[in-house]
Write a protein that holds these residues in place. Sequence first.
Motif, PDB file in Angstrom:
ATOM      1  N   ALA A 110     -77.814 -14.291  40.830  1.00 42.19           N
ATOM      2  CA  ALA A 110     -77.182 -15.377  41.584  1.00 42.19           C
ATOM      3  C   ALA A 110     -76.316 -14.763  42.667  1.00 42.19           C
ATOM      4  CB  ALA A 110     -76.322 -16.244  40.670  1.00 42.19           C
ATOM      5  N   MET A 125     -73.303 -15.202  43.260  1.00 40.94           N
ATOM      6  CA  MET A 125     -71.954 -14.836  42.823  1.00 40.94           C
ATOM      7  C   MET A 125     -71.909 -13.451  42.194  1.00 40.94           C
ATOM      8  SD  MET A 125     -72.175 -14.903  39.278  1.00 40.94           S
ATOM      9  CE  MET A 125     -70.530 -15.137  38.632  1.00 40.94           C
ATOM     10  N   ARG A 129     -84.827 -13.792  38.417  1.00 39.81           N
ATOM     11  CA  ARG A 129     -84.542 -14.209  37.035  1.00 39.81           C
ATOM     12  C   ARG A 129     -85.868 -14.265  36.304  1.00 39.81           C
ATOM     13  NH1 ARG A 129     -80.369 -19.424  37.526  1.00 39.81           N
ATOM     14  NH2 ARG A 129     -78.886 -18.326  38.836  1.00 39.81           N
ATOM     15  N   MET A 181     -81.096 -17.764  47.233  1.00 41.48           N
ATOM     16  CA  MET A 181     -80.024 -18.695  46.943  1.00 41.48           C
ATOM     17  C   MET A 181     -78.978 -18.697  48.054  1.00 41.48           C
ATOM     18  SD  MET A 181     -77.535 -18.808  43.655  1.00 41.48           S
ATOM     19  CE  MET A 181     -78.553 -19.500  42.398  1.00 41.48           C
ATOM     20  N   TRP A 229     -70.678 -22.750  33.658  1.00 41.02           N
ATOM     21  CA  TRP A 229     -71.124 -21.463  34.141  1.00 41.02           C
ATOM     22  C   TRP A 229     -70.071 -20.426  33.758  1.00 41.02           C
ATOM     23  CZ3 TRP A 229     -75.532 -19.682  36.493  1.00 41.02           C
ATOM     24  CH2 TRP A 229     -75.468 -18.376  36.994  1.00 41.02           C
ATOM     25  N   ASN A 286     -75.780 -26.369  43.016  1.00 44.60           N
ATOM     26  CA  ASN A 286     -74.847 -26.303  41.902  1.00 44.60           C
ATOM     27  C   ASN A 286     -73.486 -25.828  42.403  1.00 44.60           C
ATOM     28  OD1 ASN A 286     -73.663 -26.030  39.391  1.00 44.60           O
ATOM     29  ND2 ASN A 286     -74.796 -24.171  38.830  1.00 44.60           N
ATOM     30  N   VAL A 302     -69.966 -24.576  41.126  1.00 44.93           N
ATOM     31  CA  VAL A 302     -69.260 -24.122  39.922  1.00 44.93           C
ATOM     32  C   VAL A 302     -67.771 -24.020  40.227  1.00 44.93           C
ATOM     33  CG1 VAL A 302     -69.032 -22.297  38.188  1.00 44.93           C
ATOM     34  CG2 VAL A 302     -71.262 -22.732  39.251  1.00 44.93           C
ATOM     35  N   ASP A 350     -67.877 -21.403  43.343  1.00 44.39           N
ATOM     36  CA  ASP A 350     -69.099 -20.607  43.477  1.00 44.39           C
ATOM     37  C   ASP A 350     -70.241 -21.593  43.543  1.00 44.39           C
ATOM     38  OD1 ASP A 350     -71.448 -19.090  42.869  1.00 44.39           O
ATOM     39  OD2 ASP A 350     -70.997 -19.281  40.727  1.00 44.39           O
ATOM     40  N   THR A 351     -70.930 -21.676  44.668  1.00 46.13           N
ATOM     41  CA  THR A 351     -72.041 -22.634  44.715  1.00 46.13           C
ATOM     42  C   THR A 351     -73.367 -21.927  44.971  1.00 46.13           C
ATOM     43  OG1 THR A 351     -72.513 -23.330  47.009  1.00 46.13           O
ATOM     44  CG2 THR A 351     -70.371 -24.006  46.073  1.00 46.13           C
ATOM     45  N   GLY A 352     -74.441 -22.555  44.560  1.00 45.57           N
ATOM     46  CA  GLY A 352     -75.762 -21.989  44.778  1.00 45.57           C
ATOM     47  C   GLY A 352     -76.791 -23.062  45.082  1.00 45.57           C
TER      48      GLY A 352
HETATM   49  N1  SER Z   1     -73.739 -19.257  40.039  1.00 42.57           N
HETATM   50  C1  SER Z   1     -74.217 -20.604  40.120  1.00 42.57           C
HETATM   51  C2  SER Z   1     -75.714 -20.708  39.938  1.00 42.57           C
HETATM   52  O1  SER Z   1     -76.402 -19.728  39.969  1.00 42.57           O
HETATM   53  C3  SER Z   1     -73.851 -21.191  41.461  1.00 42.57           C
HETATM   54  O2  SER Z   1     -74.193 -20.319  42.464  1.00 42.57           O
HETATM   55  O3  SER Z   1     -76.218 -21.787  39.762  1.00 42.57           O
END
Ligand code: SER
Length: 600
Positions: free
Chosen positions: A40, A42, A68, A86, A162, A204, A206, A227-229
């Motif tokens: 991710a 982050m 992943r 992302m 998360w 998402n 967080v 923290d967004t994704g």
């Molecule tokens: N860490 C969170 C995710 O992977 C937001 O970036 O969904």
Amino acid sequence: MTADELRDLYLKFFASKGHTVISSASLVPENDPTVLFTTAGMHPLVPYLIGEAHPAGSRLCNCQKCVRTGDIEEVGDPSHLTFFEMLGNWSLGDYFKEDAIAWSYEFLTSPDYLGFDPARLSVTIFEGNETVPRDDESQAIWNRLGIPDERIYALPMKDNWWGPAGQTGPCGPDTEMFIDTGKEACGDGCQPGCSCGKYFEVWNDVFMQYDKQADGTYAKLKQANVDTGMGVERTIAMLQGKANVFETELFAPILAAIEAGCDKHFDDDPETQHAFRVVADHIRSSVFILGDDRGIRPGNLGQGYVLRRLIRRSVRYAKQLGLGEVFAAPIAEAVITNYSHVYPELERNRTHIVSELTEEERRFEKTLTRGMSELEKVLERMTEHNQTMLAGRVAFKLFDTFGFPLEFTEEICGERGITIDRKGFDKAFAKHKAVSKAGADKAFKGGLADASEQTTRLHTATHLLHKALQTVLGDHVKQRGSNITADRLRFDFSHHEKMTMEEREAVEKMVNEVIRQDLPVTMEPMTIEQAREQGAMALFDAKYGEQVNVFTIGDFSKEVCGGPHVARTGELGNFRIKKEGSSSAGVRRIRAVLEFSTHD
Ligand code: SER
């Protein structure tokens, strides 16, 4: 809207909200033993989420390459991918829920940006439990923006949380955004999170506001972060009105390259479509892993094992499609061509990518031939004795000793009416250490790196080792990977021969000498160009003009790094190399420890 336009628009939008655009980090995490790949956006930012100051400020955004493989069996459905891009924006103790959610909403629905009809938007929030309250704040913010309660779903920790699973550290609730595809609901319980494909998760947010304690309670975090994704592939599929990620321009040339190599068509039937998707996904991920400047190659452990598994799994599906024996090169070329303008490292590593892929295909063909002949012998004996169940330990031996995949054994046995003792196989498999190690990335859901005193010391020792190796062995020594746990450091570097005893001792002596001198460790933010000018060692990740942190150790070493580091080298104890060996062709691996004598 194309993926190129989406990346651009996203970064522009967040730049207009005061964010600095940073570049994508490597797919292979530095100094984080909890995962094999960057999973991710982050992930590379962990040191800054736990308090270190980021040189580019407290508002950041980027587009990050991620891998992943926890859901590898799901690949082939409309949305699962093992590699994805992302987009993310971060607040390091700066803005919080109010701004984060309002900006997500604006970017998704404003006609100047993505322009989704707000009526198609559903969100989830954290429902709360005995220790942490329900995230009513997020719900109230969504309400104010116009999302009614009927489209806000409160879900438990397993869906809307998360952070470190089981460990201690920063964590918090998240709010996930879903676009309704307009598909018929699959039943009464159909809601965001349902796997039927009606709701597509695109983003998402967080909110890292808690610090999980060793006793399992949640304290308030000093620095609350956002923290967004946002998944690039999923979002453009929705923007383009496509039912799945494979129908976008990111996959079209890849699917065309597969089609060119066989007599099948993507939409012949569901099974064929599934095989196309798996081959496209796995080759794409393999290209990005091989294309990373870290020089990963297929192998039996760690990242190399995941890569091997992706390639070999794609071979299995390629056979189903009737692709030729060595099929991957043209598909890989299509991936490289399609992505190089965004990820120039793919072009730079084109030869490495294509040759490693092809070599692994050839190795696997050999394995298959050997495994087939072994299996034939076993099956003959079984027929003679009228047996209809293959013993689990035999299936495992085929897998373990001959590298013959269980799926192949199953398929061939199935054709002859023979079943496999799966329990017996699983038992034997559980003992297989290498595989369980390689599966380590499955366990990750936001695991945060360890910043304990001992890992911090080892981190600094790694810089000393790097410099000492260059001095003793020569300038060709470059860091190829690093992995630190509380007990030891592991350092991979380019070098072609085994180190002699004298060289090992010279390196140890040099590091210990610097420790004895008790040199200060200082940090200075600067641009990557300034860092290079000053002769700092740096990996390839940073882009032109990017702000980085440079750590200087006395007059001994200068290196671009995220930290954390000790203040003086005197804190390190005695440095000792425990092992030096080959990691892969042209890459050596050192394991080393810091020892603290009890005598003085
Ligand atoms: N860490 C969170 C995710 O992977 C937001 O970036 O969904």
